[in-house]
Write a protein that holds these residues in place. Structure first.
Motif, PDB file in Angstrom:
ATOM      1  N   SER A   6      78.919  72.372  81.023  1.00  8.52           N
ATOM      2  CA  SER A   6      79.635  71.138  80.725  1.00  8.52           C
ATOM      3  C   SER A   6      80.186  71.156  79.300  1.00  8.52           C
ATOM      4  N   LEU A   7      79.439  71.767  78.382  1.00  6.07           N
ATOM      5  CA  LEU A   7      79.912  71.861  77.003  1.00  6.07           C
ATOM      6  C   LEU A   7      81.166  72.726  76.927  1.00  6.07           C
ATOM      7  N   ILE A   8      81.166  73.820  77.659  1.00  2.00           N
ATOM      8  CA  ILE A   8      82.330  74.708  77.691  1.00  2.00           C
ATOM      9  C   ILE A   8      83.536  73.994  78.310  1.00  2.00           C
ATOM     10  N   GLY A  39      85.686  63.482  72.194  1.00  2.11           N
ATOM     11  CA  GLY A  39      84.386  64.119  72.011  1.00  2.11           C
ATOM     12  C   GLY A  39      83.274  63.095  71.890  1.00  2.11           C
ATOM     13  N   GLU A  40      83.524  62.020  71.172  1.00  3.45           N
ATOM     14  CA  GLU A  40      82.513  60.976  71.003  1.00  3.45           C
ATOM     15  C   GLU A  40      82.163  60.334  72.337  1.00  3.45           C
ATOM     16  N   ALA A  41      83.160  60.205  73.228  1.00  6.31           N
ATOM     17  CA  ALA A  41      82.899  59.622  74.544  1.00  6.31           C
ATOM     18  C   ALA A  41      81.951  60.476  75.371  1.00  6.31           C
ATOM     19  N   TYR A  42      81.930  61.793  75.096  1.00  4.66           N
ATOM     20  CA  TYR A  42      81.059  62.707  75.848  1.00  4.66           C
ATOM     21  C   TYR A  42      79.846  63.161  75.044  1.00  4.66           C
ATOM     22  N   GLY A  43      79.625  62.533  73.909  1.00  4.09           N
ATOM     23  CA  GLY A  43      78.427  62.831  73.144  1.00  4.09           C
ATOM     24  C   GLY A  43      78.466  64.140  72.391  1.00  4.09           C
ATOM     25  N   VAL A  44      79.636  64.552  71.952  1.00  6.90           N
ATOM     26  CA  VAL A  44      79.748  65.789  71.185  1.00  6.90           C
ATOM     27  C   VAL A  44      80.531  65.520  69.908  1.00  6.90           C
ATOM     28  N   ASP A  45      80.251  66.306  68.894  1.00  6.06           N
ATOM     29  CA  ASP A  45      80.966  66.220  67.622  1.00  6.06           C
ATOM     30  C   ASP A  45      82.063  67.278  67.618  1.00  6.06           C
ATOM     31  N   VAL A  46      83.291  66.872  67.339  1.00  5.95           N
ATOM     32  CA  VAL A  46      84.455  67.767  67.416  1.00  5.95           C
ATOM     33  C   VAL A  46      84.910  68.130  66.006  1.00  5.95           C
ATOM     34  N   ILE A  56      91.737  76.076  65.996  1.00  5.31           N
ATOM     35  CA  ILE A  56      90.362  76.552  66.111  1.00  5.31           C
ATOM     36  C   ILE A  56      89.479  75.321  66.302  1.00  5.31           C
ATOM     37  N   LEU A  57      88.730  75.309  67.390  1.00  6.44           N
ATOM     38  CA  LEU A  57      87.942  74.145  67.770  1.00  6.44           C
ATOM     39  C   LEU A  57      86.467  74.505  67.883  1.00  6.44           C
ATOM     40  N   THR A  58      85.625  73.665  67.336  1.00  2.20           N
ATOM     41  CA  THR A  58      84.174  73.775  67.511  1.00  2.20           C
ATOM     42  C   THR A  58      83.644  72.421  67.943  1.00  2.20           C
ATOM     43  N   ILE A  59      82.879  72.408  69.033  1.00  2.00           N
ATOM     44  CA  ILE A  59      82.220  71.164  69.439  1.00  2.00           C
ATOM     45  C   ILE A  59      80.716  71.387  69.428  1.00  2.00           C
ATOM     46  N   CYS A  68      79.934  75.211  70.726  1.00  2.00           N
ATOM     47  CA  CYS A  68      80.873  75.997  71.533  1.00  2.00           C
ATOM     48  C   CYS A  68      82.196  76.084  70.766  1.00  2.00           C
ATOM     49  N   ASN A  69      82.780  77.266  70.748  1.00  2.00           N
ATOM     50  CA  ASN A  69      84.017  77.504  69.984  1.00  2.00           C
ATOM     51  C   ASN A  69      85.169  77.850  70.910  1.00  2.00           C
ATOM     52  N   GLU A  70      86.354  77.418  70.526  1.00  2.00           N
ATOM     53  CA  GLU A  70      87.583  77.741  71.254  1.00  2.00           C
ATOM     54  C   GLU A  70      88.696  78.008  70.249  1.00  2.00           C
ATOM     55  N   VAL A  71      89.552  78.969  70.583  1.00  2.00           N
ATOM     56  CA  VAL A  71      90.780  79.208  69.823  1.00  2.00           C
ATOM     57  C   VAL A  71      91.931  79.170  70.815  1.00  2.00           C
ATOM     58  N   ILE A  72      92.935  78.365  70.538  1.00  2.00           N
ATOM     59  CA  ILE A  72      94.034  78.215  71.484  1.00  2.00           C
ATOM     60  C   ILE A  72      95.366  78.208  70.741  1.00  2.00           C
TER      61      ILE A  72
END
Length: 251
Positions: A6-8, A39-46, A56-59, A68-72
């Motif tokens: 779910s985090l991914i 992110g706040e709605a799903y309980g994660v810090d973005v 570059i994204l880290t949640i 979890c990290n993403e690069v897009i």
């Protein structure tokens, strides 16, 4: 979040969401605010690092502290105020109504896949807009008609070249040249020739660049201003070619 999957899934959605907003011409601070709200709605810090061509994204899960990290890459979408408004409203909807990720993805895909304005309609509107500018700058009815025809000719050529994915600096040079050459038949430089290329002026990148710099996103802001400056230079080059060809008639 309770599972790695779910985090991914959340990270991939937010990455695609933020990249689409940037590509559609949204200033950086709004992209970051909207993404953090989701992110706040799903309980994660973005955490977002936004550059001109990629993100570059880290949640981080607020409970487990799992990251979890993403690069897009940021896709080159057309400027869309509609997407700007609707996707911003979507971030508030998921925050207020606690939509599931599946519902959120469906709504996102529905927004970005909605039918676009017909290119012929855009041609007519832009043509009338430039003709109106010609009138404001002192042009007569004949000059307005010439500007209208020159604008739709240049814009049609621009649309066709964009479909073939030609370099956008080349597109601006050729479009400015063709539009100004058509307008030069009026032999009035300060109205028809000048207003025939106004549809090419990169107003959104200029405004967003200034907003980004003022709000502290210096790299993105300067990148946008640099690109806008190069597009303006491309317009000037196209106009210069026309002036070299018809300068004796304009004197």
């Amino acid at each position: 979040m309770t599972t790695n999957e779910s985090l991914i899934s959340i990270s991939k959605f937010i990455a695609g969401y933020s990249a689409h907003l940037m590509g559609a011409g949204v200033h950086t601070s709004r992209v970051i605010r909207n993404s953090k709200r989701i992110g706040e709605a799903y309980g994660v810090d973005v955490k977002l690092s936004v550059f001109h061509k990629n993100i570059i994204l880290t949640i981080i899960d607020n409970e487990t502290r799992e990251a979890c990290n993403e690069v897009i890459d940021i896709p080159p979408h057309p400027i869309s105020f509609e997407h700007n408004s609707e996707l911003s409203a979507l971030s508030w909807e998921v925050y207020d109504k606690h939509l599931s990720l599946h519902e959120l993805s469906d709504k996102f895909n529905k927004i970005i896949s909605a039918p676009k304005i017909d290119p012929l309609f855009v041609l007519l509107l832009v043509g009338f807009a430039n003709a109106s500018f010609c009138k404001l700058f002192g042009g007569d009815i004949i000059s307005m008609g010439i500007v209208f025809s020159a604008t739709i000719t240049g814009l049609f050529l621009k649309q066709q070249m964009q479909k073939k994915k030609i370099n956008h600096y080349i597109i601006f040079i050729v479009s400015a040249f063709v539009a100004s050459l058509c307008a030069s038949t009026a032999l009035i430089f300060d109205t028809t020739l000048a207003t025939s290329v106004l549809y090419l002026v990169p107003g959104v990148p200029l405004i967003n660049g200034v907003i980004d710099i003022v709000e502290g996103y210096i790299l993105t802001g300067f990148a946008r201003l640099t690109e806008a400056a190069l597009l303006i230079v491309s317009i000037a080059i196209g106009l210069s070619f026309t002036l070299l060809m018809v300068k004796n008639s304009l004197i």
